[in-house]
Design a protein around this motif. Structure first.
Motif, PDB file in Angstrom:
ATOM      1  N   SER A 129      42.663  43.424  38.998  1.00 52.25           N
ATOM      2  CA  SER A 129      42.126  43.262  37.646  1.00 52.25           C
ATOM      3  C   SER A 129      42.818  42.180  36.836  1.00 52.25           C
ATOM      4  O   SER A 129      42.221  41.626  35.904  1.00 52.25           O
ATOM      5  CB  SER A 129      42.233  44.586  36.878  1.00 52.25           C
TER       6      SER A 129
ATOM      7  N   ALA B 190      40.698  39.424  37.750  1.00 58.48           N
ATOM      8  CA  ALA B 190      39.256  39.672  37.751  1.00 58.48           C
ATOM      9  C   ALA B 190      38.570  39.269  36.445  1.00 58.48           C
ATOM     10  O   ALA B 190      39.203  39.085  35.398  1.00 58.48           O
ATOM     11  CB  ALA B 190      38.990  41.160  38.022  1.00 58.48           C
TER      12      ALA B 190
ATOM     13  N   ARG C 125      38.736  42.013  42.027  1.00 59.85           N
ATOM     14  CA  ARG C 125      38.113  43.227  41.529  1.00 59.85           C
ATOM     15  C   ARG C 125      39.168  44.192  40.994  1.00 59.85           C
ATOM     16  O   ARG C 125      40.215  44.391  41.598  1.00 59.85           O
ATOM     17  CB  ARG C 125      37.310  43.922  42.644  1.00 59.85           C
TER      18      ARG C 125
ATOM     19  N   ARG D 172      41.901  47.101  42.803  1.00 61.29           N
ATOM     20  CA  ARG D 172      42.058  46.897  44.235  1.00 61.29           C
ATOM     21  C   ARG D 172      43.491  46.533  44.608  1.00 61.29           C
ATOM     22  O   ARG D 172      44.210  45.907  43.841  1.00 61.29           O
ATOM     23  CB  ARG D 172      41.108  45.822  44.730  1.00 61.29           C
TER      24      ARG D 172
ATOM     25  N   TYR E 193      41.091  46.503  49.067  1.00 62.43           N
ATOM     26  CA  TYR E 193      40.212  45.333  49.034  1.00 62.43           C
ATOM     27  C   TYR E 193      39.558  45.124  50.400  1.00 62.43           C
ATOM     28  O   TYR E 193      38.369  44.813  50.491  1.00 62.43           O
ATOM     29  CB  TYR E 193      40.985  44.080  48.623  1.00 62.43           C
TER      30      TYR E 193
ATOM     31  N   LEU F 100      35.221  44.318  50.719  1.00 58.91           N
ATOM     32  CA  LEU F 100      35.247  43.115  49.887  1.00 58.91           C
ATOM     33  C   LEU F 100      35.786  41.911  50.657  1.00 58.91           C
ATOM     34  O   LEU F 100      35.284  40.793  50.512  1.00 58.91           O
ATOM     35  CB  LEU F 100      36.096  43.372  48.636  1.00 58.91           C
TER      36      LEU F 100
ATOM     37  N   ALA G  87      37.483  49.248  37.527  1.00 58.83           N
ATOM     38  CA  ALA G  87      37.664  48.173  36.557  1.00 58.83           C
ATOM     39  C   ALA G  87      38.609  48.622  35.462  1.00 58.83           C
ATOM     40  O   ALA G  87      38.852  49.816  35.285  1.00 58.83           O
ATOM     41  CB  ALA G  87      36.313  47.768  35.951  1.00 58.83           C
TER      42      ALA G  87
END
Length: 253
Positions: free
Chosen positions: A32, A35, A59, A62, A67, A72, A215
């Protein structure tokens, strides 16, 4: 580290000649703090010239473990394997925040899992011909009662540097650089870098991340970044990136 940088400079020879029709794609991989909406990644992408394809695939929530586990990383590898002829791909990777203990499904063992995970990413990228740059985790902005910035992410930063050196991959010590900058500005100014304004009476838990596995929450904390923080740290990363890979300078605004 000198040999690492020499290897990197040799590897990016094809990046320098934008006027000859070369193409550059930059892919951001991380958590994040890199991100969209909560990190510096989008602001970093904006520092490249319009002809650069900059994809922020970081993201929230993660780790070096999740991840890959969530697929991803497989998406990133598909992009790298399908790279068009004449295009150079540069991958910027930053993990550590969610590898720390206490985050089920995400945390990794510092001595074993974390370095093995990073090495796995490096080994995956190698055959694709893409250029990988490792970044140590962005500092958190929590100060103790004496006004000293705490840095419990340092062990993850040092492990990242060791793994990168062992595999001859360039590394940017963002943790150390960002820590020094935040320490110099002090807690009051550092709090203005957050996603939301500091409440009149910030609760104790606001000093750390309230990030879920998906998130960051759009609230005040001392991990995630608002627009001011993203601009500040993206400039720091851009400067270090050009210093590490000088051939990228011609692709920056």
């Amino acid at each position: 580290m000198k040999n690492v940088l020499i290897a990197a400079l040799i590897g990016v020879g094809g990046i320098a000649h934008a006027e000859e029709g070369a193409r550059l794609r930059v892919i951001l991989v991380g958590d994040s703090t890199m991100a969209t909406k909560s990190g510096y990644g989008d602001a970093l992408c904006a520092r490249f010239k319009p002809e650069v394809a900059c994809l922020n695939l970081a993201r929230g929530g993660r780790s070096s473990k999740s991840y890959r586990a969530e697929g991803l990383w497989g998406q990133v590898m598909t992009l790298l394997r399908d790279r068009p002829v004449g295009q150079t791909d540069v991958v910027l990777m930053q993990f550590g925040h969610n590898d720390q203990p206490g985050k089920p499904g995400r945390s990794t063992d510092l001595a074993t899992e974390f370095p093995a995970n990073l090495a796995g990413y490096i080994e995956d990228v190698g055959p694709t011909g893409a250029r990988l740059v490792m970044l140590t985790p962005l500092t958190r902005r929590s100060f103790d009662a004496q006004g000293h910035l705490t840095n419990d992410l340092r062990p993850w930063a040092e492990t990242t540097i060791r793994v990168a050196a062992r595999h001859h991959v360039p590394a940017i010590d963002l943790n150390a650089i960002s820590r020094d900058a935040v320490q110099a500005m002090g807690e009051t100014d550092a709090d203005t870098l957050a996603m939301a304004p500091k409440p009149a009476s910030a609760p104790a838990q606001a000093t750390s991340s309230s990030e879920r596995a998906g998130a960051a929450n759009p609230a005040f904390d001392r991990t995630h970044l608002g627009a001011k923080g993203a601009e500040f740290f993206s400039g720091m990363v851009a400067e270090q990136l050009v210093s590490t890979l000088p051939a990228l300078k011609g692709w920056m605004r």
